[in-house]
Design a protein around this motif. Sequence first.
Motif, PDB file in Angstrom:
ATOM      1  N   VAL A  32     -20.119-119.250 -31.672  1.00  0.00           N
ATOM      2  CA  VAL A  32     -21.015-120.399 -31.846  1.00  0.00           C
ATOM      3  C   VAL A  32     -21.289-120.582 -33.338  1.00  0.00           C
ATOM      4  N   GLN A  33     -21.426-121.805 -33.754  1.00  0.00           N
ATOM      5  CA  GLN A  33     -21.781-122.078 -35.138  1.00  0.00           C
ATOM      6  C   GLN A  33     -23.270-121.789 -35.363  1.00  0.00           C
ATOM      7  N   GLU A  34     -23.576-121.285 -36.544  1.00  0.00           N
ATOM      8  CA  GLU A  34     -24.960-121.046 -36.929  1.00  0.00           C
ATOM      9  C   GLU A  34     -25.785-122.325 -36.751  1.00  0.00           C
ATOM     10  N   GLY A  35     -26.974-122.175 -36.169  1.00  0.00           N
ATOM     11  CA  GLY A  35     -27.856-123.313 -35.967  1.00  0.00           C
ATOM     12  C   GLY A  35     -27.699-123.981 -34.617  1.00  0.00           C
ATOM     13  N   ARG A  36     -26.563-123.721 -33.946  1.00  0.00           N
ATOM     14  CA  ARG A  36     -26.344-124.334 -32.633  1.00  0.00           C
ATOM     15  C   ARG A  36     -26.915-123.436 -31.546  1.00  0.00           C
ATOM     16  N   ILE A  37     -26.839-123.896 -30.310  1.00  0.00           N
ATOM     17  CA  ILE A  37     -27.326-123.121 -29.171  1.00  0.00           C
ATOM     18  C   ILE A  37     -26.244-122.180 -28.650  1.00  0.00           C
ATOM     19  N   LYS A  61     -29.540-106.351 -25.973  1.00  0.00           N
ATOM     20  CA  LYS A  61     -28.694-106.705 -27.101  1.00  0.00           C
ATOM     21  C   LYS A  61     -28.163-105.405 -27.689  1.00  0.00           C
ATOM     22  N   LYS A  62     -26.891-105.386 -28.049  1.00  0.00           N
ATOM     23  CA  LYS A  62     -26.312-104.158 -28.589  1.00  0.00           C
ATOM     24  C   LYS A  62     -25.479-104.467 -29.825  1.00  0.00           C
ATOM     25  N   TYR A  63     -25.865-103.812 -30.931  1.00  0.00           N
ATOM     26  CA  TYR A  63     -25.062-103.857 -32.148  1.00  0.00           C
ATOM     27  C   TYR A  63     -24.076-102.691 -32.133  1.00  0.00           C
ATOM     28  N   PRO A  64     -22.969-102.816 -32.887  1.00  0.00           N
ATOM     29  CA  PRO A  64     -22.001-101.718 -32.962  1.00  0.00           C
ATOM     30  C   PRO A  64     -22.649-100.420 -33.436  1.00  0.00           C
ATOM     31  N   ALA A  65     -22.246 -99.323 -32.828  1.00  0.00           N
ATOM     32  CA  ALA A  65     -22.699 -97.978 -33.183  1.00  0.00           C
ATOM     33  C   ALA A  65     -24.199 -97.766 -32.966  1.00  0.00           C
ATOM     34  N   GLU A  66     -24.811 -98.617 -32.157  1.00  0.00           N
ATOM     35  CA  GLU A  66     -26.207 -98.432 -31.798  1.00  0.00           C
ATOM     36  C   GLU A  66     -26.357 -98.510 -30.288  1.00  0.00           C
ATOM     37  N   GLY A  67     -27.481 -98.013 -29.773  1.00  0.00           N
ATOM     38  CA  GLY A  67     -27.750 -98.175 -28.359  1.00  0.00           C
ATOM     39  C   GLY A  67     -28.289 -99.563 -28.065  1.00  0.00           C
ATOM     40  N   SER A  99     -29.065-120.421 -33.123  1.00  0.00           N
ATOM     41  CA  SER A  99     -28.331-119.161 -33.300  1.00  0.00           C
ATOM     42  C   SER A  99     -28.244-118.810 -34.776  1.00  0.00           C
ATOM     43  N   GLN A 100     -28.322-117.507 -35.044  1.00  0.00           N
ATOM     44  CA  GLN A 100     -28.252-117.012 -36.416  1.00  0.00           C
ATOM     45  C   GLN A 100     -27.160-115.945 -36.499  1.00  0.00           C
ATOM     46  N   PRO A 101     -26.573-115.750 -37.678  1.00  0.00           N
ATOM     47  CA  PRO A 101     -25.523-114.722 -37.807  1.00  0.00           C
ATOM     48  C   PRO A 101     -25.987-113.340 -37.346  1.00  0.00           C
ATOM     49  N   GLY A 102     -27.272-113.005 -37.537  1.00  0.00           N
ATOM     50  CA  GLY A 102     -27.806-111.722 -37.089  1.00  0.00           C
ATOM     51  C   GLY A 102     -27.858-111.567 -35.581  1.00  0.00           C
ATOM     52  N   ASP A 103     -27.631-112.665 -34.855  1.00  0.00           N
ATOM     53  CA  ASP A 103     -27.579-112.587 -33.395  1.00  0.00           C
ATOM     54  C   ASP A 103     -26.219-112.103 -32.906  1.00  0.00           C
ATOM     55  N   SER A 104     -25.258-111.982 -33.791  1.00  0.00           N
ATOM     56  CA  SER A 104     -23.934-111.509 -33.400  1.00  0.00           C
ATOM     57  C   SER A 104     -24.041-110.083 -32.868  1.00  0.00           C
ATOM     58  N   LYS A 155     -20.505-114.098 -31.207  1.00  0.00           N
ATOM     59  CA  LYS A 155     -20.255-114.159 -32.646  1.00  0.00           C
ATOM     60  C   LYS A 155     -20.826-115.477 -33.150  1.00  0.00           C
ATOM     61  N   VAL A 156     -21.765-115.387 -34.060  1.00  0.00           N
ATOM     62  CA  VAL A 156     -22.360-116.591 -34.652  1.00  0.00           C
ATOM     63  C   VAL A 156     -21.752-116.782 -36.034  1.00  0.00           C
ATOM     64  N   LEU A 157     -21.097-117.908 -36.196  1.00  0.00           N
ATOM     65  CA  LEU A 157     -20.341-118.174 -37.413  1.00  0.00           C
ATOM     66  C   LEU A 157     -21.208-118.892 -38.432  1.00  0.00           C
TER      67      LEU A 157
END
Lengths: 112, 113
Positions: free
Chosen positions: A13-18, A37-43, A80-85, A109-111
Amino acid sequence: DQQVKQNSPSLSVQEGRISILNCDYTNSMFDYFLWYKKYPAEGPTFLISISSIKDKNEDGRFTVFLNKSAKHLSLHIVPSQPGDSAVYFCAVPTSGTYKYIFGTGTRLKVLA
Amino acid sequence: NAGVTQTPKFQVLKTGQSMTLQCAQDMNHEYMSWYRQDPGMGLRLIHYSVGAGITDQGEVPNGYNVSRSTTEDFPLRLLSAAPSQTSVYFCASVGAGGVDTQYFGPGTRLTVL
């Protein structure tokens, strides 16, 4: 047989979109639903939940919708924000227990 | 307050070896569990415990043992490692606040050759 399904393994999704992430379940007795929500290498970390007595729950940019007749829930992220990836899992605690059933996850993936 | 801690972060084993994955929490949570995460499979429950001295099987318990001698610790033992046990393992605990208060550790990535 999977009781909780996330049929989209990935979403861009593009940044700023739903962003809309979907989850389907098979057991009409399920009465509470969570998103993690899960980031890489985290629980995984808890994001938002909804009880079956509601059809919507909102927390800031995150809203979960529940359609009991369709046995379907969705997570909306606006904007959506890049940190939501991350990878997003829906989960159901089996009734009366803390035994959670997880979906297979959707990688968002938020672009920028 | 460290939350849920897991050691080691990474481990490589040979087929047939045994090892113990450690999990500890400092939140005085009664309920603890172990999950494994595999590609395309989500998280699957291996074993869980509702309190010290009480454990039970989850969805995929074969090849694993657990014990709960204290509230804080919940180790997971692989008796004779197999390549099918290559996975990322997560320990979790649930607080008194109910099903929203499940906290996960950072995970252990295990490879069995």
